[in-house]
Design a protein around this motif. Structure first.
Motif, short mmCIF file in Angstrom:
data_model
loop_
_atom_site.label_atom_id
_atom_site.label_comp_id
_atom_site.label_asym_id
_atom_site.label_seq_id
_atom_site.Cartn_x
_atom_site.Cartn_y
_atom_site.Cartn_z
N GLU A 203 1.05 -1.39 -0.18
CA GLU A 203 -0.12 -0.37 0.07
C GLU A 203 1.10 1.12 -0.40
O GLU A 203 0.56 2.23 -1.04
N ASP A 204 1.70 1.27 0.56
CA ASP A 204 2.66 2.52 0.31
C ASP A 204 3.13 2.41 -0.41
O ASP A 204 4.24 3.76 -1.49
N LEU A 205 4.25 1.25 -1.29
CA LEU A 205 4.66 1.39 -2.80
C LEU A 205 3.83 2.26 -3.40
O LEU A 205 3.67 2.84 -4.18
N ASP A 206 2.62 1.64 -3.40
CA ASP A 206 1.02 2.25 -4.27
C ASP A 206 1.02 3.78 -3.90
O ASP A 206 0.85 4.12 -4.86
N ASP A 207 0.95 4.41 -2.63
CA ASP A 207 1.13 5.51 -2.64
C ASP A 207 2.02 6.19 -3.19
O ASP A 207 2.89 7.36 -3.83
N TRP A 208 3.25 5.67 -2.59
CA TRP A 208 4.60 6.58 -3.30
C TRP A 208 4.72 6.46 -5.59
O TRP A 208 5.00 6.95 -6.18
N GLU A 209 4.06 5.30 -6.20
CA GLU A 209 3.88 5.35 -7.37
C GLU A 209 3.04 6.44 -7.91
O GLU A 209 3.30 7.29 -8.74
N ARG A 210 1.86 6.88 -6.98
CA ARG A 210 0.91 8.10 -7.38
C ARG A 210 2.11 8.88 -6.90
O ARG A 210 1.73 10.07 -7.83
N GLU A 211 2.69 9.71 -6.00
CA GLU A 211 3.01 11.02 -6.05
C GLU A 211 4.74 10.85 -6.92
O GLU A 211 4.72 12.30 -7.80
N LEU B 4 6.41 0.67 -9.29
CA LEU B 4 7.07 -0.02 -8.31
C LEU B 4 7.15 -1.13 -8.19
O LEU B 4 5.67 -0.60 -7.80
N ALA B 5 8.20 -1.48 -8.45
CA ALA B 5 8.27 -3.16 -8.45
C ALA B 5 8.43 -3.51 -6.26
O ALA B 5 9.25 -3.20 -5.48
N ASN B 6 7.64 -4.71 -6.61
CA ASN B 6 8.26 -5.65 -5.24
C ASN B 6 9.36 -5.39 -5.06
O ASN B 6 9.68 -5.89 -5.98
N GLY B 7 9.93 -5.47 -4.04
CA GLY B 7 11.30 -5.19 -3.70
C GLY B 7 12.26 -3.90 -3.91
O GLY B 7 13.56 -4.16 -3.97
#
Length: 222
Positions: free
Chosen positions: A74-82, A87-90
């Motif tokens: 969920e935090d990776l997804d948030d950073w993707e939007r920003e 941003l791939a897992n890992g």
């Protein structure tokens, strides 16, 4: 709550690390099949808690209190939007990418069972570094990551065993002190007035954070 992926890294030579040999294992990639997880040993001499995962900077990474690094999808997804990029897992250097779990909001000392046998315990948040910034290629990344304070969590291994993508994550124990991984990070970086509050989690806290809290309290008492 489950693992979306288990991620390990190989030692690679890059231009953005401060190590003389230029090696880093930050580029973690999802792997198939089970991965053995165990306590690696003391910091400074031991690396990752995951078999096959390289830790090159043993001064700042690895060891029993930083055996596993977790980050929420969920935090990776948030950073993707920003950031406007995939941003791939890992890609944040995390060993396990989770789904449905508030990793940065996990309490110091909180225990997770993953799969059938593995038990991990939260010790601290993750402090960003030059290598992390170079790996992502984002200008001002250390400052941005610090400001958001969605740090993910370092964990120690309480019970060893094998984990794999798809394993269920169960919270076995949540302490009552309210000290989260994100709070620990803020206290040891940008909001040092929070350091005394970390002492409520003294028994489970990362040793470096505990030492910082005790030093701050002693200084205030002078």
């Amino acid at each position: 709550m489950k693992l979306l992926s288990v991620n390990v890294g190989q030692a690679r030579r890059v231009p953005y690390t401060s190590r003389p040999d230029g090696l880093t294992g930050i580029d973690k990639r999802p792997v198939e099949g089970p991965v053995m997880v165990s306590a690696p040993g003391p910091k400074g001499t031991a690396g990752s808690g995951l078999a096959g995962d390289a830790v090159c900077d043993l001064k700042h990474h690895g060891g029993d209190d930083q055996a596993v690094y977790a980050f929420a999808r969920e935090d990776l997804d948030d950073w993707e939007r920003e950031l406007g990029r995939t941003l791939a897992n890992g890609c944040f250097g995390e060993n396990i990418t989770t789904d449905g779990l508030d990793v940065s909001g996990a309490l110091i000392g909180e225990r997770w069972r993953i799969g059938r046998t593995v038990v991990l315990q939260v010790t601290s948040g993750r402090v960003p570094c030059r290598t992390f910034q170079g790996h992502l290629g984002e200008p001002g990344w250390v400052r941005r990551f610090t400001r958001k304070a969605a740090t993910g969590a370092y964990l120690r291994v309480i019970e060893p065993g094998e984990i794999r993508a798809g394993d269920r994550v169960e919270i076995l124990h949540r302490p009552g002190h309210g000290v989260t991984a994100a709070m620990e990070f803020r206290a040891t970086t940008t909001e040092r007035e929070l350091l005394p509050r970390l002492l409520a989690a003294a028994g489970d806290l990362h040793p470096q954070a505990l030492a910082a809290a005790r030093e701050y309290v002693a200084g205030q008492a002078r």
